[in-house]
Design a protein around this motif. Structure first.
Motif, short mmCIF file in Angstrom:
data_model
loop_
_atom_site.label_atom_id
_atom_site.label_comp_id
_atom_site.label_asym_id
_atom_site.label_seq_id
_atom_site.Cartn_x
_atom_site.Cartn_y
_atom_site.Cartn_z
N ARG A 16 3.15 1.10 -9.46
CA ARG A 16 3.81 1.82 -10.69
C ARG A 16 4.68 3.01 -10.09
O ARG A 16 5.60 3.03 -10.59
N ALA A 17 4.34 3.55 -9.17
CA ALA A 17 4.73 4.84 -8.61
C ALA A 17 6.01 4.67 -7.98
O ALA A 17 6.95 5.50 -7.95
N VAL A 18 6.31 3.37 -7.36
CA VAL A 18 7.41 3.10 -6.73
C VAL A 18 8.42 2.04 -7.45
O VAL A 18 9.29 1.42 -6.86
N ALA A 19 8.02 1.73 -8.71
CA ALA A 19 8.79 0.61 -9.17
C ALA A 19 10.29 1.24 -9.83
O ALA A 19 10.09 2.11 -10.39
N PRO A 20 10.90 0.16 -9.92
CA PRO A 20 12.35 0.61 -10.48
C PRO A 20 11.99 0.66 -12.04
O PRO A 20 11.17 0.18 -12.56
N ALA A 21 12.95 1.21 -12.61
CA ALA A 21 13.03 1.78 -14.27
C ALA A 21 12.82 0.42 -15.35
O ALA A 21 12.11 0.53 -16.26
N GLY A 22 13.35 -0.64 -14.71
CA GLY A 22 13.41 -1.86 -15.55
C GLY A 22 12.29 -2.71 -15.20
O GLY A 22 12.07 -3.95 -15.61
N VAL A 23 11.17 -2.27 -14.85
CA VAL A 23 9.80 -2.98 -14.99
C VAL A 23 8.82 -2.49 -15.69
O VAL A 23 8.73 -1.28 -15.74
N ARG A 24 8.11 -3.34 -16.37
CA ARG A 24 6.90 -3.02 -17.36
C ARG A 24 5.72 -3.56 -16.98
O ARG A 24 5.58 -4.75 -16.32
N PHE A 25 4.74 -2.56 -17.05
CA PHE A 25 3.46 -3.31 -16.35
C PHE A 25 2.42 -3.25 -17.43
O PHE A 25 2.37 -2.62 -18.42
N VAL A 26 1.64 -4.45 -17.43
CA VAL A 26 0.85 -4.83 -18.53
C VAL A 26 -0.69 -5.04 -17.81
O VAL A 26 -0.83 -5.69 -16.79
N VAL A 85 0.94 -1.29 0.22
CA VAL A 85 0.11 -0.13 -0.03
C VAL A 85 0.96 1.27 0.17
O VAL A 85 1.10 1.90 1.22
N PRO A 86 1.42 1.46 -1.14
CA PRO A 86 2.47 2.68 -1.33
C PRO A 86 1.49 3.94 -0.70
O PRO A 86 0.44 4.24 -1.26
N LEU A 87 2.35 4.94 -0.21
CA LEU A 87 1.38 6.26 -0.12
C LEU A 87 1.54 7.30 -1.30
O LEU A 87 2.32 8.23 -1.12
N VAL A 88 0.87 6.89 -2.13
CA VAL A 88 0.68 7.52 -3.36
C VAL A 88 -0.96 7.93 -3.54
O VAL A 88 -1.81 7.34 -2.70
N ASN A 89 -1.41 8.77 -4.39
CA ASN A 89 -2.54 8.93 -4.75
C ASN A 89 -3.42 7.58 -4.93
O ASN A 89 -3.20 6.87 -5.58
N PRO A 90 -4.62 7.71 -4.48
CA PRO A 90 -5.48 8.53 -3.83
C PRO A 90 -5.40 8.78 -2.37
O PRO A 90 -5.76 9.93 -1.67
N LEU A 91 -4.52 8.00 -1.71
CA LEU A 91 -4.20 7.89 -0.33
C LEU A 91 -3.32 9.31 -0.04
O LEU A 91 -3.96 10.08 1.04
N MET A 92 -2.37 9.62 -0.92
CA MET A 92 -1.46 10.79 -0.32
C MET A 92 -2.42 12.06 -0.43
O MET A 92 -2.34 13.09 0.25
N GLN A 93 -3.31 11.96 -1.59
CA GLN A 93 -4.24 13.33 -1.54
C GLN A 93 -5.13 13.74 -0.57
O GLN A 93 -5.25 14.62 -0.03
N ARG A 94 -5.51 12.44 0.07
CA ARG A 94 -6.58 12.46 1.14
C ARG A 94 -5.65 12.82 2.61
O ARG A 94 -6.15 13.65 3.40
N ILE A 95 -4.52 12.36 2.63
CA ILE A 95 -3.66 12.70 3.81
C ILE A 95 -3.14 14.28 3.63
O ILE A 95 -3.15 14.78 4.74
#
Length: 290
Positions: free
Chosen positions: A248-258, A99-109
């Protein structure tokens, strides 16, 4: 409380003489306080030699409890001082690595903090299965976990926050990295870097459940992880993973998402908090749930 502080300082200093220097008390007074403490608890806590001491098994147990008690006391004092200055205090927030602290969580925080100048957050990362116990025992205030939660605590409330899509994470050179969409059933022969534990819930359990609904159980890669590092294993080419889109917001550059095809590829994030929590904690929980 003074005896507890003395005892903890002796253990951490490793000697009576050094502890006496740190505490600015005579070594003889320190020894006397420990003897009085042992008389009070009716067990021997230390075995003393000519130049050193060792903790007894009872002493080790007592040290852990004393350390925790002193920490909680300090936290209470901090909260009390905040209240005395008409401040709202500190909210101790836990989140699992999935559960990375990115949107929508970070926006609410951010919105909550902007509207509550006296409040502040102390954020730590902790696995989903350990958060309930930490909350019930009062060491933390709010938990953010990935459902399902298998171990429930009577004193902890669980409320679903939101859902998001699962996605396939693959290394850039993987044959599947060129796909725009894939069905879960097509992953039958792939190696997964994250597998579920029999007694734990969370993301890995949800992924295994999704795979089993498609007729197979995930095959284990040679290196597996239940933490954010699983994306590093994917990048290294050791296997694949099904992860929430927010990672995706915390992933290293060498990872692709499908993207995954089908309607059953959702994962849910839940909010945990102690029943009977303070108005401060309830207000923060309400802000996250809004």
């Amino acid at each position: 409380m003074r005896q507890l502080r003395y005892f903890v300082e002796i253990v951490e200093a490793g000697s009576f003489s050094l502890a006496a220097e740190r505490l600015f008390v005579a070594q003889s007074a320190l020894s006397r306080q420990v003897k009085e403490l042992e008389a009070s608890v009716q067990v021997q806590l230390l075995t003393r030699g000519a130049r050193r001491f060792e903790l007894t098994p009872a002493g080790k147990t007592f040290y852990d409890g004393a350390k925790r008690l002193l920490f909680n006391l300090n936290e209470t004092l901090v909260q009390t001082r905040h209240a005395n200055r008409d401040e709202q205090g500190v909210i101790r927030l836990l989140h699992s690595s999935s559960v990375p602290l990115v949107n929508p969580l970070m926006q609410r925080i951010q919105t909550y903090l902007a509207n509550n100048n006296g409040a502040s957050l102390e954020i730590s990362q902790m696995s989903s299965e350990h958060q309930g116990e930490d909350l019930e025992e009062g060491r933390s205030d709010i938990g953010l976990v990935r459902l399902p939660v298998h171990i429930r605590f009577p004193g902890v409330q669980v409320e679903e926050l939101y859902t998001e899509q699962l996605m396939l994470a693959v290394p850039l050179l993987h044959p599947l990295s060129e796909r725009t969409e894939i069905a879960v059933v097509e992953l039958r022969e792939e190696l997964f870097v994250s597998l579920p534990h029999a007694e734990r819930g969370g993301l890995s359990y949800r992924v295994a459940d999704l795979c089993m609904r498609n007729g197979f159980f995930p095959r284990a890669a040679r290196a597996t992880s239940r933490k954010t590092t699983l994306l590093n294993l994917v990048e290294a080419g050791l296997g694949i993973a099904l992860v929430p889109a927010s990672m995706r917001a915390v992933a290293p550059a060498g990872v692709r998402f499908v993207a995954l095809s089908g309607m059953d590829s959702l994962t849910a994030v839940a909010l945990l908090y102690r029943r009977g929590a303070s108005q401060l904690v309830k207000g923060f929980a309400a802000a996250l749930l809004s």
